[in-house]
Design a protein around this motif. Structure first.
Motif, PDB file in Angstrom:
ATOM      1  N   PHE A  23      -5.233  -8.421   2.809  1.00  0.00           N
ATOM      2  CA  PHE A  23      -4.921  -7.303   1.919  1.00  0.00           C
ATOM      3  C   PHE A  23      -4.582  -7.833   0.519  1.00  0.00           C
ATOM      4  O   PHE A  23      -4.207  -8.984   0.346  1.00  0.00           O
ATOM      5  N   LYS A  24      -4.737  -6.955  -0.470  1.00  0.00           N
ATOM      6  CA  LYS A  24      -4.389  -7.287  -1.850  1.00  0.00           C
ATOM      7  C   LYS A  24      -3.433  -6.231  -2.382  1.00  0.00           C
ATOM      8  O   LYS A  24      -3.604  -5.042  -2.127  1.00  0.00           O
ATOM      9  N   ASP A  25      -2.448  -6.678  -3.121  1.00  0.00           N
ATOM     10  CA  ASP A  25      -1.555  -5.759  -3.817  1.00  0.00           C
ATOM     11  C   ASP A  25      -2.316  -5.225  -5.027  1.00  0.00           C
ATOM     12  O   ASP A  25      -2.875  -6.000  -5.801  1.00  0.00           O
ATOM     13  N   CYS A  26      -2.350  -3.907  -5.184  1.00  0.00           N
ATOM     14  CA  CYS A  26      -3.115  -3.315  -6.290  1.00  0.00           C
ATOM     15  C   CYS A  26      -2.220  -2.585  -7.281  1.00  0.00           C
ATOM     16  O   CYS A  26      -2.642  -1.624  -7.916  1.00  0.00           O
ATOM     17  N   GLY A  27      -0.980  -3.058  -7.408  1.00  0.00           N
ATOM     18  CA  GLY A  27      -0.115  -2.455  -8.414  1.00  0.00           C
ATOM     19  C   GLY A  27       1.194  -1.917  -7.901  1.00  0.00           C
ATOM     20  O   GLY A  27       1.687  -0.911  -8.416  1.00  0.00           O
ATOM     21  N   SER A  28       1.773  -2.560  -6.907  1.00  0.00           N
ATOM     22  CA  SER A  28       3.094  -2.149  -6.419  1.00  0.00           C
ATOM     23  C   SER A  28       4.105  -2.439  -7.525  1.00  0.00           C
ATOM     24  O   SER A  28       4.385  -3.590  -7.818  1.00  0.00           O
ATOM     25  N   LYS A  29       4.619  -1.386  -8.141  1.00  0.00           N
ATOM     26  CA  LYS A  29       5.546  -1.565  -9.258  1.00  0.00           C
ATOM     27  C   LYS A  29       7.002  -1.395  -8.836  1.00  0.00           C
ATOM     28  O   LYS A  29       7.877  -2.092  -9.306  1.00  0.00           O
ATOM     29  N   ASP A  30       7.236  -0.444  -7.947  1.00  0.00           N
ATOM     30  CA  ASP A  30       8.607  -0.110  -7.573  1.00  0.00           C
ATOM     31  C   ASP A  30       8.946  -0.534  -6.150  1.00  0.00           C
ATOM     32  O   ASP A  30       9.856   0.006  -5.531  1.00  0.00           O
ATOM     33  N   GLY A  31       8.191  -1.508  -5.636  1.00  0.00           N
ATOM     34  CA  GLY A  31       8.447  -1.995  -4.289  1.00  0.00           C
ATOM     35  C   GLY A  31       7.643  -3.251  -4.012  1.00  0.00           C
ATOM     36  O   GLY A  31       6.834  -3.684  -4.833  1.00  0.00           O
ATOM     37  N   LYS A  32       7.884  -3.830  -2.849  1.00  0.00           N
ATOM     38  CA  LYS A  32       7.176  -5.039  -2.433  1.00  0.00           C
ATOM     39  C   LYS A  32       6.630  -4.839  -1.025  1.00  0.00           C
ATOM     40  O   LYS A  32       7.355  -4.403  -0.124  1.00  0.00           O
ATOM     41  N   ILE A  33       5.352  -5.162  -0.824  1.00  0.00           N
ATOM     42  CA  ILE A  33       4.733  -5.083   0.495  1.00  0.00           C
ATOM     43  C   ILE A  33       5.124  -6.330   1.277  1.00  0.00           C
ATOM     44  O   ILE A  33       4.986  -7.454   0.781  1.00  0.00           O
ATOM     45  N   VAL A  34       5.605  -6.143   2.495  1.00  0.00           N
ATOM     46  CA  VAL A  34       5.965  -7.259   3.362  1.00  0.00           C
ATOM     47  C   VAL A  34       4.801  -7.586   4.291  1.00  0.00           C
ATOM     48  O   VAL A  34       4.405  -8.742   4.426  1.00  0.00           O
ATOM     49  N   SER A  35       4.232  -6.549   4.935  1.00  0.00           N
ATOM     50  CA  SER A  35       3.097  -6.771   5.834  1.00  0.00           C
ATOM     51  C   SER A  35       2.339  -5.464   6.048  1.00  0.00           C
ATOM     52  O   SER A  35       2.862  -4.376   5.814  1.00  0.00           O
ATOM     53  N   ILE A  36       1.095  -5.619   6.518  1.00  0.00           N
ATOM     54  CA  ILE A  36       0.242  -4.485   6.868  1.00  0.00           C
ATOM     55  C   ILE A  36      -0.329  -4.771   8.249  1.00  0.00           C
ATOM     56  O   ILE A  36      -0.739  -5.897   8.531  1.00  0.00           O
ATOM     57  N   GLU A  37      -0.354  -3.743   9.088  1.00  0.00           N
ATOM     58  CA  GLU A  37      -0.875  -3.894  10.444  1.00  0.00           C
ATOM     59  C   GLU A  37      -1.831  -2.751  10.741  1.00  0.00           C
ATOM     60  O   GLU A  37      -1.543  -1.598  10.412  1.00  0.00           O
ATOM     61  N   ILE A  38      -2.972  -3.084  11.326  1.00  0.00           N
ATOM     62  CA  ILE A  38      -3.959  -2.084  11.719  1.00  0.00           C
ATOM     63  C   ILE A  38      -4.213  -2.254  13.212  1.00  0.00           C
ATOM     64  O   ILE A  38      -4.391  -3.373  13.692  1.00  0.00           O
ATOM     65  N   GLU A  39      -4.240  -1.116  13.918  1.00  0.00           N
ATOM     66  CA  GLU A  39      -4.458  -1.149  15.363  1.00  0.00           C
ATOM     67  C   GLU A  39      -5.498  -0.102  15.739  1.00  0.00           C
ATOM     68  O   GLU A  39      -5.371   1.044  15.320  1.00  0.00           O
TER      69      GLU A  39
END
Length: 148
Positions: A23-39
């Motif tokens: 995954f790529k961050d595409c402009g998280s300004k007011d937060g931080k992505i820790v992880s992404i999960e798809i099932e």
């Protein structure tokens, strides 16, 4: 016998979900992505089966206090954004979150999305934005997937 059955069910649940690394961050300004999960997802790009459902989870930490959070999802096909309707775009209602969210804490959003049988078979990029009560982008991420 029961222990073997429970172990098998747990193993299937763990194997069918994948923490996405591409995954790529595409402009998280007011937060931080820790992880992404798809099932389900056993390889990347994740194959999403048409005519079925897929569970999307993302873990994040807001930088500001959040009183409401709305998800907007797009499928990018040949560079063109096509809205991907969610059954419930309100993240703080039925998706594992209860607003308000506190700055600096870690939260996990979870939602089941429909992969319509009418969708064509193709590779695309999903763009997912979560906007707060002021329209600020808490998190934004993209991930390549394959509709099969």
């Amino acid at each position: 016998m029961i222990k073997q059955l429970i172990f098998t069910l747990l193993l299937v649940a763990v194997v069918s979900a994948k923490v996405v690394k591409e995954f790529k961050d595409c402009g998280s300004k007011d937060g931080k992505i820790v992880s992404i999960e798809i099932e389900p997802c056993e390889k990347e790009p994740c194959p999403l089966t048409r005519g079925s459902n897929s569970t999307i989870k993302y873990t994040f930490s807001p930088k500001l206090n959040v009183t409401s959070l709305k998800n907007l999802v797009y499928g990018y096909i040949a560079g063109v954004p096509v809205p991907w309707p969610l059954p419930n775009p309100e993240a703080c209602s039925g998706c594992g979150l209860t607003c308000p969210l506190t700055a600096g804490e870690t939260y996990t959003y979870s939602n089941v999305i429909d992969i319509s049988a009418s969708y064509p078979s193709l590779n695309l990029v999903i763009k997912w934005e979560a906007k707060d009560q002021s329209g600020g982008i808490v998190v934004c991420w993209t991930v390549p997937v394959s509709l099969e």
